[in-house]
Each structure stands twice: as C-alpha cells, then as structure tokens.
Scaffold this active site. Structure first.
Site, PDB file in Angstrom:
ATOM      1  N   THR A 158      12.432  48.957  19.440  1.00 51.56           N
ATOM      2  CA  THR A 158      12.855  50.315  19.113  1.00 51.56           C
ATOM      3  C   THR A 158      11.971  50.925  18.031  1.00 51.56           C
ATOM      4  OG1 THR A 158      14.670  51.614  18.186  1.00 51.56           O
ATOM      5  CG2 THR A 158      14.550  49.352  17.473  1.00 51.56           C
TER       6      THR A 158
ATOM      7  N   SER B 128      20.477  50.138  10.822  1.00 54.18           N
ATOM      8  CA  SER B 128      21.794  49.686  11.290  1.00 54.18           C
ATOM      9  C   SER B 128      21.674  48.204  11.610  1.00 54.18           C
ATOM     10  CB  SER B 128      22.206  50.436  12.568  1.00 54.18           C
ATOM     11  OG  SER B 128      21.416  50.006  13.667  1.00 54.18           O
TER      12      SER B 128
ATOM     13  N   TYR C  89      22.288  46.881  14.422  1.00 48.77           N
ATOM     14  CA  TYR C  89      21.549  46.824  15.693  1.00 48.77           C
ATOM     15  C   TYR C  89      20.044  46.872  15.460  1.00 48.77           C
ATOM     16  CZ  TYR C  89      18.755  48.935  19.305  1.00 48.77           C
ATOM     17  OH  TYR C  89      17.706  49.217  20.145  1.00 48.77           O
ATOM     18  N   HIS C  90      19.590  47.870  14.693  1.00 50.41           N
ATOM     19  CA  HIS C  90      18.145  47.991  14.466  1.00 50.41           C
ATOM     20  C   HIS C  90      17.609  46.749  13.740  1.00 50.41           C
ATOM     21  CE1 HIS C  90      18.916  52.387  15.209  1.00 50.41           C
ATOM     22  NE2 HIS C  90      17.760  52.269  15.826  1.00 50.41           N
TER      23      HIS C  90
ATOM     24  N   LYS D  11      16.497  44.043  15.984  1.00 52.98           N
ATOM     25  CA  LYS D  11      15.190  44.277  16.606  1.00 52.98           C
ATOM     26  C   LYS D  11      14.060  43.886  15.648  1.00 52.98           C
ATOM     27  CE  LYS D  11      16.602  46.115  20.523  1.00 52.98           C
ATOM     28  NZ  LYS D  11      16.267  45.663  21.871  1.00 52.98           N
TER      29      LYS D  11
HETATM   30  P1  NAD Z   1      22.506  48.985  28.061  1.00 51.33           P
HETATM   31  O1  NAD Z   1      23.555  48.475  27.144  1.00 51.33           O
HETATM   32  O2  NAD Z   1      22.847  50.058  29.017  1.00 51.33           O
HETATM   33  O3  NAD Z   1      21.896  47.752  28.896  1.00 51.33           O
HETATM   34  C1  NAD Z   1      21.742  46.454  28.360  1.00 51.33           C
HETATM   35  C2  NAD Z   1      22.113  45.460  29.448  1.00 51.33           C
HETATM   36  O4  NAD Z   1      21.955  44.134  28.929  1.00 51.33           O
HETATM   37  C3  NAD Z   1      23.571  45.596  29.872  1.00 51.33           C
HETATM   38  O5  NAD Z   1      23.666  45.698  31.280  1.00 51.33           O
HETATM   39  C4  NAD Z   1      24.245  44.332  29.333  1.00 51.33           C
HETATM   40  O6  NAD Z   1      25.313  43.894  30.153  1.00 51.33           O
HETATM   41  C5  NAD Z   1      23.078  43.349  29.286  1.00 51.33           C
HETATM   42  N1  NAD Z   1      23.219  42.282  28.276  1.00 51.33           N
HETATM   43  C6  NAD Z   1      23.494  42.424  26.965  1.00 51.33           C
HETATM   44  N2  NAD Z   1      23.571  41.224  26.372  1.00 51.33           N
HETATM   45  C7  NAD Z   1      23.328  40.299  27.330  1.00 51.33           C
HETATM   46  C8  NAD Z   1      23.280  38.889  27.346  1.00 51.33           C
HETATM   47  N3  NAD Z   1      23.537  38.168  26.252  1.00 51.33           N
HETATM   48  N4  NAD Z   1      23.008  38.254  28.509  1.00 51.33           N
HETATM   49  C9  NAD Z   1      22.773  38.958  29.649  1.00 51.33           C
HETATM   50  N5  NAD Z   1      22.819  40.308  29.701  1.00 51.33           N
HETATM   51  C10 NAD Z   1      23.090  40.964  28.546  1.00 51.33           C
HETATM   52  O7  NAD Z   1      21.260  49.412  27.142  1.00 51.33           O
HETATM   53  P2  NAD Z   1      19.998  50.302  27.520  1.00 51.33           P
HETATM   54  O8  NAD Z   1      20.202  51.655  26.998  1.00 51.33           O
HETATM   55  O9  NAD Z   1      19.633  50.095  28.928  1.00 51.33           O
HETATM   56  O10 NAD Z   1      18.893  49.604  26.605  1.00 51.33           O
HETATM   57  C11 NAD Z   1      18.142  48.511  27.108  1.00 51.33           C
HETATM   58  C12 NAD Z   1      17.214  47.982  26.019  1.00 51.33           C
HETATM   59  O11 NAD Z   1      16.337  49.029  25.608  1.00 51.33           O
HETATM   60  C13 NAD Z   1      17.964  47.520  24.783  1.00 51.33           C
HETATM   61  O12 NAD Z   1      17.392  46.320  24.312  1.00 51.33           O
HETATM   62  C14 NAD Z   1      17.748  48.636  23.785  1.00 51.33           C
HETATM   63  O13 NAD Z   1      17.752  48.147  22.491  1.00 51.33           O
HETATM   64  C15 NAD Z   1      16.408  49.203  24.202  1.00 51.33           C
HETATM   65  N6  NAD Z   1      16.286  50.632  23.880  1.00 51.33           N
HETATM   66  C16 NAD Z   1      17.158  51.537  24.418  1.00 51.33           C
HETATM   67  C17 NAD Z   1      17.047  52.880  24.082  1.00 51.33           C
HETATM   68  C18 NAD Z   1      17.995  53.934  24.619  1.00 51.33           C
HETATM   69  O14 NAD Z   1      17.905  55.099  24.180  1.00 51.33           O
HETATM   70  N7  NAD Z   1      18.884  53.619  25.538  1.00 51.33           N
HETATM   71  C19 NAD Z   1      16.014  53.297  23.219  1.00 51.33           C
HETATM   72  C20 NAD Z   1      15.146  52.346  22.681  1.00 51.33           C
HETATM   73  C21 NAD Z   1      15.289  51.017  23.018  1.00 51.33           C
HETATM   74  N1  USQ Z   2      23.124  62.361  16.134  1.00 54.01           N
HETATM   75  C1  USQ Z   2      23.720  63.594  15.945  1.00 54.01           C
HETATM   76  N2  USQ Z   2      24.766  63.917  16.723  1.00 54.01           N
HETATM   77  C2  USQ Z   2      25.238  63.099  17.694  1.00 54.01           C
HETATM   78  C3  USQ Z   2      24.626  61.855  17.906  1.00 54.01           C
HETATM   79  C4  USQ Z   2      23.566  61.512  17.088  1.00 54.01           C
HETATM   80  O1  USQ Z   2      23.324  64.376  15.084  1.00 54.01           O
HETATM   81  O2  USQ Z   2      26.205  63.487  18.374  1.00 54.01           O
HETATM   82  C5  USQ Z   2      21.981  61.973  15.290  1.00 54.01           C
HETATM   83  C6  USQ Z   2      22.171  60.648  14.587  1.00 54.01           C
HETATM   84  O3  USQ Z   2      22.853  60.794  13.359  1.00 54.01           O
HETATM   85  C7  USQ Z   2      20.724  60.190  14.441  1.00 54.01           C
HETATM   86  C8  USQ Z   2      20.020  60.751  15.674  1.00 54.01           C
HETATM   87  O4  USQ Z   2      20.879  61.793  16.161  1.00 54.01           O
HETATM   88  O5  USQ Z   2      20.136  60.784  13.332  1.00 54.01           O
HETATM   89  C9  USQ Z   2      19.790  59.760  16.782  1.00 54.01           C
HETATM   90  O6  USQ Z   2      21.011  59.121  17.139  1.00 54.01           O
HETATM   91  P1  USQ Z   2      21.171  58.448  18.578  1.00 54.01           P
HETATM   92  O7  USQ Z   2      22.568  57.929  18.688  1.00 54.01           O
HETATM   93  O8  USQ Z   2      20.693  59.373  19.625  1.00 54.01           O
HETATM   94  O9  USQ Z   2      20.101  57.259  18.534  1.00 54.01           O
HETATM   95  P2  USQ Z   2      20.094  55.862  17.769  1.00 54.01           P
HETATM   96  O10 USQ Z   2      21.358  55.532  17.113  1.00 54.01           O
HETATM   97  O11 USQ Z   2      18.863  55.830  16.923  1.00 54.01           O
HETATM   98  O12 USQ Z   2      19.892  54.802  18.946  1.00 54.01           O
HETATM   99  C10 USQ Z   2      19.273  55.095  20.193  1.00 54.01           C
HETATM  100  C11 USQ Z   2      19.597  53.938  21.135  1.00 54.01           C
HETATM  101  C12 USQ Z   2      18.970  52.654  20.605  1.00 54.01           C
HETATM  102  C13 USQ Z   2      17.485  52.875  20.377  1.00 54.01           C
HETATM  103  C14 USQ Z   2      17.221  54.069  19.479  1.00 54.01           C
HETATM  104  C15 USQ Z   2      15.763  54.434  19.447  1.00 54.01           C
HETATM  105  O13 USQ Z   2      21.005  53.787  21.275  1.00 54.01           O
HETATM  106  O14 USQ Z   2      19.169  51.607  21.538  1.00 54.01           O
HETATM  107  O15 USQ Z   2      16.912  51.730  19.801  1.00 54.01           O
HETATM  108  O16 USQ Z   2      17.888  55.223  20.041  1.00 54.01           O
HETATM  109  S1  USQ Z   2      15.250  55.038  17.886  1.00 54.01           S
HETATM  110  O17 USQ Z   2      16.199  56.091  17.468  1.00 54.01           O
HETATM  111  O18 USQ Z   2      13.948  55.573  18.071  1.00 54.01           O
HETATM  112  O19 USQ Z   2      15.317  53.947  16.959  1.00 54.01           O
END
Ligand code: NAD
Ligand code: USQ
Length: 405
Positions: free
Chosen positions: A145, A187, A189-190, A193
């Site tokens: 991320t 966070s 979560y972050h 990563k």
């Molecule tokens: P998502 O939650 O929709 O998909 C993740 C999938 O992984 C799910 O289907 C879940 O069941 C599976 N999973 C989780 N833990 C597992 C485990 N222990 N064993 C097997 N399967 C498991 O998430 P997403 O939005 O598709 O994101 C996918 C990846 O991309 C994540 O690693 C996330 O951090 C990264 N990412 C997502 C975004 C975003 O905006 N969605 C942005 C940047 C990075």
């Molecule tokens: N935000 C708002 N209003 C909302 C939702 C979010 O103002 O209703 C703001 C948040 O406070 C934050 C920004 O928008 O400042 C982004 O929030 P987000 O929920 O869209 O994104 P984030 O929590 O950063 O997480 C998402 C994905 C995560 C991925 C990350 C990429 O869920 O898996 O890693 O985006 S990044 O942001 O580049 O780290």
C-alpha cells in the site's frame, strides 16, 4: 503462466483472476472467504449482490469456456496445506492479495487489531517459508500500500518507489546508501504492510526469492471488461464505514441522496487507481520478471493523486450532492501534499485510466441500480483511532439533515 491468486475472491482479487484467465493464464484462486465472514460480523453486505464463489466460477466457465480452480485455505493457519498446494500446482507466479485490508476495521477494537496483525503477518510469512521449503521458483507479487510511506512526511518531495538514497556522515566524508523508505503507518492495517516489507527484504536477501511489492493507492470503480459479462460475475462494492473507500463511498452516497461524508477539512491527499488498471498492473508485474533478486522490487501502483475535498466537490457538482464535514475519526494529518513516482509501471507500458466523467457515471449507475440494498445506518464511519475521539454521532444535532444514526 500458471498463477495462484491468493485472496482471489476479494474486491481486487476476483477481477484480477478473471482478467488473467481471459488473457490465457491458468488460474487457481486460494481464499478462506474470511472477507465474506466479516460482512456477516459487521451485518453489512456488498452493495452489489456478489454470488457464492462456486457460482462465480461456474458462471465464468459458462461465459468464457475457461476453468478457474479454487482452494479454500487459510494462509495464516493452514501451513501444511499451503505447502501441499504449492507442490501440487507448482505455479509460475503467485499474486498475494490475501490480507485484512481495511484501516478502520483494523482500529475497531482489540480483537480486530490482533486479528489483523495475526492474519496478515502470519499469512505473508507462511507463504514465504512455504516457497523456500518447497523450492518453488515462482515470482511473488504482493499487494502492499501507499500507506507504508505515510502522509505528510516528505512534504513536496516526490515519494520514490520503495527505496531512498541517503547520505551518511562518516569521519572520512559522506557515504551514500540506499535504504528502504522509512515506514510511517497510519493504522494497524498499514503497520502490517510495513512488517510485510521487512519479511520480503529478508527472504529476498537470504533465499533469493523473486518478490515484487506493489505499493497500491486507493482502488476505485467496480466493474472490469470481464466482471461485466454476466451479473453473476459482478465485483463487490463496499460502501460501509469500515470497508468502503472514499471515492466509491462518495459515488454511492451521491447516488442515494446522502451527504458526502468528508472527514475533517478534506485536505487529505491520497493516491488512486481504477480497478481496471489494477488488473493490468498485476499482469505487467507477473510477466516482467524481477531482474535483481537481492532485494524486493517495489513499484508504486497508482495513476493519480487527489485531495478528498476535491473529489467530494467533483462528485457533488456532477451528481448534485451536498457535502457534510464530519469530525475525523482517524488520527491523520488534516492536510498533506502528495507527489508519487510511478515511472516503472509507465515504462512497462501502463496507460493510466484517469478520473473521468464516464467512469464516475459507471460508479453512479452501479450504485443507483443497487441502492435498495444499502443499509443507511452503516454509512457513517464509526471506528475511531483512539478512545474518546469525537465522532459524527457526538455532533449529530449539528449535522445536516439526512444523516442516519
Ligand atoms: P478484500 O478484503 O476484498 O480481499 C481480500 C481477500 O483475501 C478476501 O477475499 C479474503 O477472504 C482473503 N483473505 C484474507 N485473509 C486470508 C487468509 N488468511 N487466507 C486466505 N484468504 C484470506 O480486499 P481487496 O480490496 O481486494 O484488497 C486486496 C489486497 O490489496 C489487500 O492486501 C490490500 O491490502 C491491497 N490493497 C487494496 C486497496 C483497495 O483500495 N482495495 C488499495 C491498496 C492495496
Ligand atoms: N475519508 C473521508 N470520508 C470517507 C472515507 C474516507 O474523508 O467517507 C478519508 C479518510 O479519512 C482518509 C482518506 O479519505 O483520509 C482515504 O480513506 P479510505 O478509507 O478511502 O482509504 P484507506 O483507509 O487509506 O485504505 C484504502 C484501502 C487499503 C489501502 C489504502 C491505500 O482500504 O486497503 O491500502 O486505501 S492508501 O490509502 O494509499 O494507503
């Protein structure tokens, strides 16, 4: 190529699996369906009606004539089965999406914090050990991320792709060193990563694993050329306060006449990528091998940056929605600049899909079509980063009409 897509039932993993299958790759999805279980825990569902995994796979076979394999396996807890899967399938590439990915969910309570660390770090580490033990010479592409770099740390300096060159003072003058960019997670979560990054650095250096870490921005959009081919293939669309990401949330909120939920001033700048580019980037990453195995290759997987408030204004103006400025439930900078290098993907042929009216319309149409499935009580973000922080509900009396509690 034979490709394992770990987390292939998720928002990014499902369209990636279909895209790669469509492009002729031999795909097996590995997923423990934990994301679907979290929906049950949170009492919320994807706005789009996603079908059970077996039905999804059947529909894809009907539509494309192609098989996608499926293994229900928990990467964090079923190590021996993971080893067996690798030995049986001997993949050329492994794409690792399988982690708990929501920052607000990871800050929700003690249980969610511990689950996020246990799940994500163990899943990644099990995978790396299993690759070394089996001697599988697959290239590993992991979804990291942009949030590992943190926000506001570099001011107006562009964020490089993974590594930073620093000058170290010594008695004989300065030495130049390349280091992993300092980690600054916002966070739990972050933070997982950033821990993944260290695991990758070690296993590349020690065992020569071929690893690409994709530092992805916020993914928006829903459908791809494959998911749109049959309603049973539709991608998930999260809109709730934990899993919904900002731009998709704004599109959904505008479509149902809900005020756009800007946190704080909306001065936060973030990087974005459309789901159609995500799937292309993954294919580029798996088909362009890592040249230097002594360290992970890091690519910033983003196509543009925007301020949250600018996005709210854009969506609000286009779709006639009001903006609600809510107390920010997160601990994050009120405002930040963000300039991000993404030269490597551009050099490898990515043609960025940038925010356009047409794509906003697609999001609005999807949201409008399924608006009756929305639970309005799930829209406001309720996970706070620290006990005692003010929430939207604390100020409910001052909020514009239409915000449900
Ligand atoms: P998502 O939650 O929709 O998909 C993740 C999938 O992984 C799910 O289907 C879940 O069941 C599976 N999973 C989780 N833990 C597992 C485990 N222990 N064993 C097997 N399967 C498991 O998430 P997403 O939005 O598709 O994101 C996918 C990846 O991309 C994540 O690693 C996330 O951090 C990264 N990412 C997502 C975004 C975003 O905006 N969605 C942005 C940047 C990075
Ligand atoms: N935000 C708002 N209003 C909302 C939702 C979010 O103002 O209703 C703001 C948040 O406070 C934050 C920004 O928008 O400042 C982004 O929030 P987000 O929920 O869209 O994104 P984030 O929590 O950063 O997480 C998402 C994905 C995560 C991925 C990350 C990429 O869920 O898996 O890693 O985006 S990044 O942001 O580049 O780290």
């Amino acid at each position: 190529m034979r490709v394992l897509v770990l987390g292939g039932d998720g928002f990014c993993g499902w369209p990636t699996s279909l895209y790669l299958s469509d492009r002729g790759h031999d795909i097996t999805v590995v997923d423990n369906l934990s994301r679907r279980k979290i929906d049950v825990e949170l009492e919320v569902e994807s706005l789009t009606p996603i079908r059970p995994i077996s039905e999804r796979l059947r529909a894809w076979k009907e539509v494309s004539g192609r098989d996608i394999g499926f293994v229900n396996l928990d990467l964090a807890t079923e190590y021996d089965r993971l080893v067996d899967v690798l030995l049986e399938l001997r993949p050329d590439a492994i794409v690792h999406f399988a982690e708990q990915r929501a920052a607000p969910y990871s800050m929700r309570n003690e249980k969610a914090k511990r689950y996020t660390v246990d799940n994500n770090v163990r899943a990644t580490h099990n995978l790396l050990v299993a690759m070394v033990t089996t001697g599988i010479d697959a290239s590993l592409v992991h979804l990291g991320t942009m949030g590992v770099y943190g926000y506001g740390w570099s001011g107006s300096a562009p964020i490089p792709e993974g590594y930073l060159t620093v000058k170290v003072p010594t008695p004989d003058g300065e030495l130049e060193r390349e280091i992993l960019h300092p980690a600054n997670p916002g966070s739990v979560y972050h933070m997982t990563k950033t821990l993944d990054q260290l695991l990758f650095a070690f296993y590349a250096k020690n065992d020569g694993l071929r690893i690409t870490d994709l530092h992805q921005g916020i993914v928006w959009g829903t459908q791809t050329d494959q998911t749109i081919r049959d309603e049973r293939l539709i991608n998930r669309f999260d809109y709730d306060g934990d899993y919904g990401t900002v731009l998709n949330r704004f599109l959904m909120q505008a479509a149902i006449g809900h005020p756009l939920t800007v946190h704080g001033t909306g001065g936060q700048t973030r990087a974005f990528i459309h789901i159609r580019d995500t799937v292309r980037c993954i294919e580029i990453a798996i088909t362009n091998p890592v040249a230097d195995t002594s360290k992970p290759r890091v690519l910033n997987q983003i196509t543009e940056t925007h301020r949250v408030l600018d996005l709210a204004k854009l969506v609000g103006d286009a779709m006639g929605a009001e903006i609600a400025y809510l107390p920010n439930p997160r601990r994050e900078a009120d405002e930040n600049e963000l300039i991000v290098r993404n030269d490597q993907f551009l050099a490898l042929g990515l043609q960025p899909t940038t925010l356009s009216e047409g794509l906003l319309e697609e999001g609005r149409d999807v949201a409008a079509r399924y608006r009756d499935r929305a639970d309005l009580t799930k829209i406001i973000a309720r996970s706070v980063w620290k006990a005692g922080m003010e929430t939207a509900e604390d100020l409910m009396t001052e909020l514009p009409d239409g915000l449900p509690n």
